[in-house]
Design an enzyme around this catalytic site. Structure first.
Site, PDB file in Angstrom:
ATOM      1  N   LYS A 212       0.835  -1.202   0.000  1.00 20.24           N
ATOM      2  CA  LYS A 212       0.000   0.000   0.000  1.00 20.24           C
ATOM      3  C   LYS A 212       0.873   1.256   0.000  1.00 20.24           C
ATOM      4  CE  LYS A 212      -2.961   2.744   3.032  1.00 20.24           C
ATOM      5  NZ  LYS A 212      -3.684   2.799   4.326  1.00 20.24           N
ATOM      6  N   CYS A 281     -19.264   5.366   4.733  1.00 24.55           N
ATOM      7  CA  CYS A 281     -19.175   3.897   4.785  1.00 24.55           C
ATOM      8  C   CYS A 281     -18.171   3.485   5.854  1.00 24.55           C
ATOM      9  CB  CYS A 281     -18.766   3.361   3.410  1.00 24.55           C
ATOM     10  SG  CYS A 281     -19.115   1.606   3.179  1.00 24.55           S
ATOM     11  N   CYS A 288     -25.724   4.085   6.318  1.00 22.98           N
ATOM     12  CA  CYS A 288     -26.433   3.701   5.095  1.00 22.98           C
ATOM     13  C   CYS A 288     -27.630   4.616   4.814  1.00 22.98           C
ATOM     14  CB  CYS A 288     -26.891   2.249   5.172  1.00 22.98           C
ATOM     15  SG  CYS A 288     -25.516   1.058   5.280  1.00 22.98           S
ATOM     16  N   CYS A 291     -26.571   7.440   2.719  1.00 19.46           N
ATOM     17  CA  CYS A 291     -25.793   7.069   1.533  1.00 19.46           C
ATOM     18  C   CYS A 291     -26.679   7.039   0.286  1.00 19.46           C
ATOM     19  CB  CYS A 291     -25.126   5.706   1.732  1.00 19.46           C
ATOM     20  SG  CYS A 291     -24.116   5.176   0.333  1.00 19.46           S
ATOM     21  N   CYS A 297     -26.567  -0.852  -2.997  1.00 21.53           N
ATOM     22  CA  CYS A 297     -25.492  -1.531  -2.269  1.00 21.53           C
ATOM     23  C   CYS A 297     -25.989  -2.871  -1.723  1.00 21.53           C
ATOM     24  CB  CYS A 297     -25.005  -0.650  -1.122  1.00 21.53           C
ATOM     25  SG  CYS A 297     -23.722  -1.415  -0.126  1.00 21.53           S
TER      26      CYS A 297
END
EC number: 3.2.2.-
Length: 303
Positions: A212, A281, A288, A291, A297
């Site tokens: 990463k 998230c 949610c 969102c 989703c």
């Protein structure tokens, strides 16, 4: 008939019809029995001619679109998740304010922009090493304290371990990071003239630098997009089903995303999803209800 005439007649008979010279205007003598048979065979036997080899051509009937056009190779369809484009549009809308911690305190904002390029790249790598298992706010504070001391390869190597530990505390695993920072700085000074490597393979070979960090260092320090990887990206990609099957690590998620996600989106997707993961998230109790992707989703449907 006298004797002379008799001898001449006998000679002419013995010579036969072809023996004498053939004069002009005279017809040729007919062929003998053997020659006549040969002539007859020639006249009745077929004439043998050398046959020219012919190439067999097989034509296949094509569709109307193929006629007169060069055939293109068959393209294998690439898998892509359902509704991903609309989901991405919604995430962009939710991130339009650019007010997440990553937008102001991420590694892109922790280095001294007025420093020489080599020093800036070193500071980017150091901030990435500090950011592992650490919130952006804590990483930014540690980087600020280090920069106040003069953050270069030489200054870090001249700082004792106890002082370095106090400067970077309370980043996660700070004791191990003191050791890794010293080891990596020594390698950079000896092998790279105080600069950082320009490839993922060389970066991950440094102590305390993972995949990463290497990919982000390539993007931020060198301006080269080499891959997608982040813990937030890993979590969100699995919630949105942006992978064929569930993945177990950020590195596995990176490989799965790069199989189908257009390369021109790689640079954007990391920062976009990191901020989305910090604000909406969330790892625990995702928001949610707020969102825009709630109806799209798969994970939200199960909550």
């Amino acid at each position: 008939m006298n004797a002379l005439s008799a001898r001449m007649l006998t000679r002419n008979r013995s010579l036969g019809p072809r023996a004498g010279p053939r004069g002009c205007g005279e017809e040729p003598a007919p062929p003998g029995r053997g020659e006549a048979a040969a002539e007859a065979r020639k006249s009745h036997s077929p004439v043998k001619r050398r046959r020219k080899a012919q190439r067999l051509c097989v034509a296949y009937e094509g569709s109307d679109s193929e006629k007169g056009e060069k055939a293109e190779p068959l393209k294998v369809p690439v898998w892509e998740p359902q509704d991903w484009q609309q989901q991405l549009v919604n995430i962009r809308a939710m991130r339009s304010e650019k007010d997440a911690p990553v937008d102001h305190l991420g590694v892109e904002h922790c280095y001294d922009s007025s420093a020489p390029p080599k020093v800036r790249r070193y500071q980017v790598l150091l901030s990435l090493m500090l950011s592992s298992q650490t919130k952006d706010q804590v990483t930014a504070g540690a980087m600020q304290r280090l920069r106040a001391q003069g953050l270069t390869v030489d200054s870090i190597l001249q700082t004792d371990d106890a002082t370095l530990g106090k400067l970077i505390y309370p980043v996660g695993f700070w004791r191990s990071k003191v050791k890794y920072i010293k080891q990596t700085s020594t390698i950079l000074q000896q092998r790279y003239g105080g600069d950082i490597p320009a490839s993922v393979a060389e970066l991950v070979a440094l102590p305390g630098v993972g995949p990463k960090m290497a990919h982000l260092a390539m993007a931020v320090a060198w301006g080269t997009v080499s891959g997608i990887v982040d813990t937030h990206v890993h979590r969100i990609a699995n919630r949105l089903r942006w992978t064929k099957k569930a993945t177990k690590s950020p590195e596995e998620t990176r490989a799965a995303l790069e199989e189908w996600l257009p390369r021109e989106l790689w640079h954007e997707i990391n920062g976009l999803l990191v901020g989305f993961g910090q604000q909406t998230c969330l790892p625990v109790r995702p928001r949610c209800q707020a969102c825009l992707n709630q109806a799209l989703c798969p994970a939200a449907q199960g909550l």
